[in-house]
Write a protein that holds these residues in place. Structure first.
Motif, PDB file in Angstrom:
ATOM      1  N   VAL A   1      40.780  47.774  39.596  1.00 32.75           N
ATOM      2  CA  VAL A   1      41.376  47.333  38.438  1.00 32.75           C
ATOM      3  C   VAL A   1      41.463  45.777  38.746  1.00 32.75           C
ATOM      4  O   VAL A   1      41.861  44.988  39.771  1.00 32.75           O
ATOM      5  CB  VAL A   1      42.912  47.475  38.131  1.00 32.75           C
ATOM      6  N   ASP A   2      40.863  44.895  37.965  1.00 31.50           N
ATOM      7  CA  ASP A   2      41.098  43.460  37.734  1.00 31.50           C
ATOM      8  C   ASP A   2      41.098  43.152  36.474  1.00 31.50           C
ATOM      9  O   ASP A   2      40.903  43.791  35.488  1.00 31.50           O
ATOM     10  CB  ASP A   2      39.752  42.774  38.447  1.00 31.50           C
ATOM     11  N   ASP A   3      41.811  41.809  36.344  1.00 35.51           N
ATOM     12  CA  ASP A   3      42.011  41.216  35.118  1.00 35.51           C
ATOM     13  C   ASP A   3      40.554  40.885  34.226  1.00 35.51           C
ATOM     14  O   ASP A   3      40.246  41.357  33.159  1.00 35.51           O
ATOM     15  CB  ASP A   3      42.944  39.923  34.892  1.00 35.51           C
ATOM     16  N   VAL A   4      39.874  39.907  35.051  1.00 36.99           N
ATOM     17  CA  VAL A   4      38.551  39.375  34.363  1.00 36.99           C
ATOM     18  C   VAL A   4      37.390  39.423  35.446  1.00 36.99           C
ATOM     19  O   VAL A   4      37.679  39.208  36.396  1.00 36.99           O
ATOM     20  CB  VAL A   4      38.683  37.957  33.711  1.00 36.99           C
ATOM     21  N   MET A   5      36.235  39.794  34.730  1.00 36.42           N
ATOM     22  CA  MET A   5      35.200  39.857  35.724  1.00 36.42           C
ATOM     23  C   MET A   5      34.089  38.955  35.162  1.00 36.42           C
ATOM     24  O   MET A   5      33.655  38.837  34.007  1.00 36.42           O
ATOM     25  CB  MET A   5      34.733  41.382  35.753  1.00 36.42           C
TER      26      MET A   5
END
Ligand SMILES: [Zn+2]
Length: 271
Positions: free
Chosen positions: A232-236
């Motif tokens: 999981v990450d906020d922005v790619m």
């Protein structure tokens, strides 16, 4: 330090601790009057009957990815395009991102962009809730939710984590894991390189910048080995960070890695 509290009849001197204790017992409407909450995206004051972190009209304005998306990076493809295995945004990532499939709520555009920024830079922790709820819906719709064994956030380097006070990816991963009923392994990955900020680097420079940037902490090896991991990450943006983290999980024995990101950004997006 003490703070003066004025009321029509009495003037008291209270310590901040006493004040906080008193505030906790006030009804929500009275609290809103004293400490009005504002929507961090639209800036308008939030009403007592609007308990969410943002104004309802902001939530309604977010266009959540539908059936037309890139399975490689999650980017929405526009109506009636259908699923694509590789969109224009990820054509440079010939080997993919080390993931089976990535879900993204949408493109890094308003109001999703402001919601992500409020969580990352403004420390608006409750913002993770609506973002996680959308991601859960996408993971269920696409048949991924039942395949996930553990949830792992992309970590920040310890110095960046100390500077910010929290890891925005972990803020997003926790409610996501909780909704899926799976463990969230906050500290499974360690960022071993204090890489320079990615914002001004090209796609190739970003890949080199984060290569071998992550390792799995040995204590988590058995919890990841032969497991299907949701990263999981906020922005790619270019996906270089995501790919490096997914590679570390695979090298540690993860059977497959799925991705969940709030927004898919383009390289020239202001992030
Ligand atoms: Zn793509």
């Amino acid at each position: 330090m003490s703070v003066q509290v004025l009321s029509p009849t009495v003037i008291i001197w209270a310590t901040p601790k006493t004040m906080l204790r008193a505030l906790r017992h006030l009804p929500a409407a009275a609290l809103d009057l004293l400490l009005p909450r504002h929507c961090p995206v639209s800036g308008r004051p939030l009403l007592a009957e609007e308990p969410g972190p943002v104004a309802p009209e902001v939530l309604r304005a977010v266009v959540v990815a539908g059936r037309d998306y890139c399975t490689r990076c999650g980017a929405p493809q526009g109506e009636n395009v259908g699923q694509v295995a590789q969109c224009a945004s990820c054509r440079d990532a010939r080997d993919g991102f080390g993931t089976t499939e990535i879900c993204a709520i949408g493109s890094y555009s308003e109001p999703l962009r402001s919601m992500c920024k409020a969580m990352k830079f403004g420390g608006a922790r409750p913002m993770a809730q609506p973002l996680a709820a959308w991601l859960v819906q996408l993971l269920v719709d696409r048949g991924i939710s039942t395949q996930v064994d553990v949830v792992v956030p992309v970590p920040l380097h310890v110095l960046r984590r100390f500077e910010r006070g929290f890891n925005q990816a972990a803020l997003l991963a926790r409610p996501l894991a909780s909704a899926l009923g799976k463990p969230c392994l906050d500290h499974a990955l360690r960022r071993v390189q204090g890489t320079q900020r990615q914002a001004r680097l090209s796609a190739l420079e970003r890949r080199k910048n984060v290569e071998n940037a992550f390792v799995l902490r040995p204590a988590f090896r058995t919890r990841v080995q032969a497991k299907s991991v949701l990263l999981v990450d906020d922005v790619m943006t270019t996906g270089a960070t995501f790919a490096a983290a997914a590679t570390a999980l695979k090298q540690a024995g993860a059977s497959q890695v799925f991705g969940a990101i709030a927004a898919r950004a383009a390289l020239d997006d202001d992030y």
